[in-house]
Design an enzyme around this catalytic site. Structure first.
Site, PDB file in Angstrom:
ATOM      1  N   GLU A 162     -44.453  62.275 -20.307  1.00 24.23           N
ATOM      2  CA  GLU A 162     -43.189  61.752 -21.021  1.00 24.23           C
ATOM      3  C   GLU A 162     -42.527  62.889 -21.726  1.00 24.23           C
ATOM      4  O   GLU A 162     -41.304  63.441 -21.909  1.00 24.23           O
ATOM      5  CB  GLU A 162     -43.678  60.809 -22.266  1.00 24.23           C
ATOM      6  CG  GLU A 162     -43.912  59.518 -21.743  1.00 24.23           C
ATOM      7  CD  GLU A 162     -44.299  58.579 -22.538  1.00 24.23           C
ATOM      8  OE1 GLU A 162     -44.664  58.763 -23.685  1.00 24.23           O
ATOM      9  OE2 GLU A 162     -44.762  57.257 -22.244  1.00 24.23           O
ATOM     10  N   TYR A 208     -39.580  54.371 -18.113  1.00 24.16           N
ATOM     11  CA  TYR A 208     -40.321  53.486 -18.090  1.00 24.16           C
ATOM     12  C   TYR A 208     -40.519  52.773 -16.762  1.00 24.16           C
ATOM     13  O   TYR A 208     -41.240  51.518 -16.696  1.00 24.16           O
ATOM     14  CB  TYR A 208     -39.628  52.280 -19.042  1.00 24.16           C
ATOM     15  CG  TYR A 208     -39.613  52.458 -20.423  1.00 24.16           C
ATOM     16  CD1 TYR A 208     -40.822  52.317 -21.033  1.00 24.16           C
ATOM     17  CD2 TYR A 208     -38.426  52.390 -21.236  1.00 24.16           C
ATOM     18  CE1 TYR A 208     -41.004  52.256 -22.400  1.00 24.16           C
ATOM     19  CE2 TYR A 208     -38.575  52.406 -22.627  1.00 24.16           C
ATOM     20  CZ  TYR A 208     -39.648  52.481 -23.186  1.00 24.16           C
ATOM     21  OH  TYR A 208     -39.872  52.402 -24.583  1.00 24.16           O
ATOM     22  N   ASN A 239     -38.126  47.339 -31.366  1.00 21.07           N
ATOM     23  CA  ASN A 239     -39.321  47.785 -32.275  1.00 21.07           C
ATOM     24  C   ASN A 239     -39.182  49.239 -32.845  1.00 21.07           C
ATOM     25  O   ASN A 239     -40.262  49.615 -33.014  1.00 21.07           O
ATOM     26  CB  ASN A 239     -40.410  47.286 -31.506  1.00 21.07           C
ATOM     27  CG  ASN A 239     -40.861  48.246 -30.327  1.00 21.07           C
ATOM     28  OD1 ASN A 239     -40.112  48.933 -29.841  1.00 21.07           O
ATOM     29  ND2 ASN A 239     -41.785  47.731 -29.784  1.00 21.07           N
ATOM     30  N   HIS A 247     -41.008  54.486 -30.378  1.00 21.86           N
ATOM     31  CA  HIS A 247     -41.900  54.534 -29.047  1.00 21.86           C
ATOM     32  C   HIS A 247     -43.044  55.662 -29.512  1.00 21.86           C
ATOM     33  O   HIS A 247     -42.731  56.827 -30.060  1.00 21.86           O
ATOM     34  CB  HIS A 247     -41.141  54.933 -27.907  1.00 21.86           C
ATOM     35  CG  HIS A 247     -42.179  55.559 -26.739  1.00 21.86           C
ATOM     36  ND1 HIS A 247     -42.843  54.717 -26.116  1.00 21.86           N
ATOM     37  CD2 HIS A 247     -42.521  56.845 -26.584  1.00 21.86           C
ATOM     38  CE1 HIS A 247     -43.596  55.575 -25.002  1.00 21.86           C
ATOM     39  NE2 HIS A 247     -43.298  56.879 -25.422  1.00 21.86           N
TER      40      HIS A 247
HETATM   41  P1  ATP Z   1     -43.947  51.867 -26.446  1.00 22.92           P
HETATM   42  O1  ATP Z   1     -44.348  52.116 -24.855  1.00 22.92           O
HETATM   43  O2  ATP Z   1     -42.305  51.835 -26.542  1.00 22.92           O
HETATM   44  O3  ATP Z   1     -44.620  53.022 -27.569  1.00 22.92           O
HETATM   45  P2  ATP Z   1     -45.776  49.776 -26.736  1.00 22.92           P
HETATM   46  O4  ATP Z   1     -46.790  50.892 -26.228  1.00 22.92           O
HETATM   47  O5  ATP Z   1     -46.334  49.410 -28.171  1.00 22.92           O
HETATM   48  O6  ATP Z   1     -44.595  50.450 -26.876  1.00 22.92           O
HETATM   49  P3  ATP Z   1     -45.342  48.560 -24.284  1.00 22.92           P
HETATM   50  O7  ATP Z   1     -46.360  47.462 -23.850  1.00 22.92           O
HETATM   51  O8  ATP Z   1     -45.661  50.052 -23.504  1.00 22.92           O
HETATM   52  O9  ATP Z   1     -45.537  48.771 -25.741  1.00 22.92           O
HETATM   53  O10 ATP Z   1     -43.943  48.124 -24.194  1.00 22.92           O
HETATM   54  C1  ATP Z   1     -42.818  49.090 -24.008  1.00 22.92           C
HETATM   55  C2  ATP Z   1     -41.780  48.449 -24.456  1.00 22.92           C
HETATM   56  O11 ATP Z   1     -41.228  47.425 -24.054  1.00 22.92           O
HETATM   57  C3  ATP Z   1     -42.103  48.120 -26.035  1.00 22.92           C
HETATM   58  O12 ATP Z   1     -42.121  48.996 -26.999  1.00 22.92           O
HETATM   59  C4  ATP Z   1     -40.939  46.967 -26.242  1.00 22.92           C
HETATM   60  O13 ATP Z   1     -39.517  47.676 -26.775  1.00 22.92           O
HETATM   61  C5  ATP Z   1     -40.784  46.472 -24.816  1.00 22.92           C
HETATM   62  N1  ATP Z   1     -41.668  45.196 -24.671  1.00 22.92           N
HETATM   63  C6  ATP Z   1     -42.946  45.142 -24.404  1.00 22.92           C
HETATM   64  N2  ATP Z   1     -43.453  44.035 -24.474  1.00 22.92           N
HETATM   65  C7  ATP Z   1     -42.180  43.213 -24.317  1.00 22.92           C
HETATM   66  C8  ATP Z   1     -41.884  41.857 -24.219  1.00 22.92           C
HETATM   67  N3  ATP Z   1     -42.830  40.757 -24.146  1.00 22.92           N
HETATM   68  N4  ATP Z   1     -40.572  41.325 -24.461  1.00 22.92           N
HETATM   69  C9  ATP Z   1     -39.314  42.321 -24.708  1.00 22.92           C
HETATM   70  N5  ATP Z   1     -39.737  43.612 -24.650  1.00 22.92           N
HETATM   71  C10 ATP Z   1     -40.994  43.818 -24.644  1.00 22.92           C
HETATM   72 MG    MG Z   2     -46.153  52.055 -24.169  1.00 23.76          MG
END
Ligand code: ATP
Ligand code: MG
Length: 138
Positions: free
Chosen positions: A127, A50, A113, A116
């Site tokens: 990735e 990440y 959530n 991913h």
């Molecule tokens: P992912 O990358 O996991 O598929 P995404 O692309 O929908 O999810 P990103 O913006 O890439 O979302 O954020 C990565 C992950 O970080 C999210 O899936 C969530 O688990 C966490 N995350 C994102 N925004 C928040 C927030 N505001 N508060 C807490 N955790 C968050």
């Molecule tokens: Mg993402």
């Protein structure tokens, strides 16, 4: 042309016993599994994965969460895999996720959530390479 994407069944979904149900959704949507492994990752491994989020306020919590228990790593293939998986997953925050999406059905919060999915071709390539060797993709 077939495209590959990368996915993770996150620790919350694994812990709650949703792995099989999420596999069923992925299968029903027409994805082929070309790579799969179950791991418990370290915080350092989560931080490397990440790293694009390293300046975000949720980075420390997110990497603690991702290293809190077993996860399932998947390389998935189909036509338009990247966009189609994002659609199947639903919005990052399950409160905003559409009916019928994986996050609507299985996610508990914006952090926990359930799943991913890569968001672009370059991130999918990074990735997949981060977690899998070429010989593990069949
Ligand atoms: P992912 O990358 O996991 O598929 P995404 O692309 O929908 O999810 P990103 O913006 O890439 O979302 O954020 C990565 C992950 O970080 C999210 O899936 C969530 O688990 C966490 N995350 C994102 N925004 C928040 C927030 N505001 N508060 C807490 N955790 C968050
Ligand atoms: Mg993402």
């Amino acid at each position: 042309m077939a495209q590959r994407t990368f996915s993770i069944i996150k620790p919350d979904a694994f812990r709650k016993g949703f792995t099989g149900a999420i596999f069923a959704e992925i299968d029903k949507a027409g994805f082929q599994i070309v790579g799969i492994k179950k791991l418990s990752i370290s915080k350092a491994q989560a931080q490397g994965f990440y790293y694009v989020h390293k300046e975000r306020p949720f980075f420390d919590d997110l990497t603690t969460f991702m290293s809190s228990g077993p996860i399932v790593l998947l390389v998935l293939e189909k036509e338009n895999a990247i966009a189609d998986l994002r659609k199947l997953m639903g919005a990052t925050n399950p409160a905003n996720a559409e009916e019928g999406t994986i996050r609507k059905k299985f996610a508990g919060s914006i952090q926990e959530n359930a799943i991913h999915g890569s968001d672009a071709e370059e991130t999918a390539a990074f990735e997949i390479g981060y977690w899998f060797a070429g010989y593990e993709l069949i």
